[in-house]
Design an enzyme around this catalytic site. Structure first.
Site, PDB file in Angstrom:
ATOM      1  NE  ARG A  66     -28.047  -9.595  33.330  1.00 25.54           N
ATOM      2  CZ  ARG A  66     -29.357  -9.748  33.180  1.00 25.54           C
ATOM      3  NH1 ARG A  66     -30.011  -9.039  32.272  1.00 25.54           N
ATOM      4  NH2 ARG A  66     -30.012 -10.611  33.905  1.00 25.54           N
ATOM      5  CB  CYS A  72     -28.454  -8.514  37.068  1.00 23.48           C
ATOM      6  SG  CYS A  72     -29.970  -7.543  37.125  1.00 23.48           S
TER       7      CYS A  72
END
Length: 127
Positions: free
Chosen positions: A104, A106
């Site tokens: 991920r 972010c």
């Protein structure tokens, strides 16, 4: 050959893009905003409610393609304010867990479409 993914269970595109595209056994979603697909309005509440809706919309697009939350390899998450990072992570963990959570990124975005608090996109494989 790429295949357009569309479901009425996620918000319709608000610009010149597809909800997602499949290529061979991979699916690439567009960013999913926290819009209720039936009203095209934001869900009421703050970051947690908006995160849940964005992830529900993501799930709908993935499932339409034959993928699912369990086949997500990578997400990119955009927050309008990094002060929401901890609360966002609480909801994200409810959905993806921590055992084999997707890779991920972010990031905080200066501004998201329609002034959303969150937007999430994913890359997954089709089962």
């Amino acid at each position: 050959m790429k295949t357009k993914i569309h479901t009425d269970l996620a918000p319709a595109a608000i610009g010149p893009y597809s909800q997602g595209l499949a290529f061979k056994d991979m699916v690439f979603t567009s960013g999913q905003l926290p819009l209720d697909p039936s009203t095209m309005a934001f869900v009421e509440g703050g970051i947690k409610e908006q995160a849940r809706q964005s992830l529900a919309n993501l799930k709908a697009v993935l499932e339409e393609s034959g993928a699912g939350l369990d086949t997500v390899l990578k997400t990119t998450c955009f927050l309008s304010d990094m002060e929401n990072f901890v609360a966002f992570n609480e909801v994200y963990t409810e959905v993806f867990g921590t055992d084999v959570a997707p890779a991920r990124s972010c990031v905080e975005a200066a501004r998201l479409p329609k002034d959303a608090l969150v937007e999430v996109e994913a890359i997954a494989f089709i089962k």
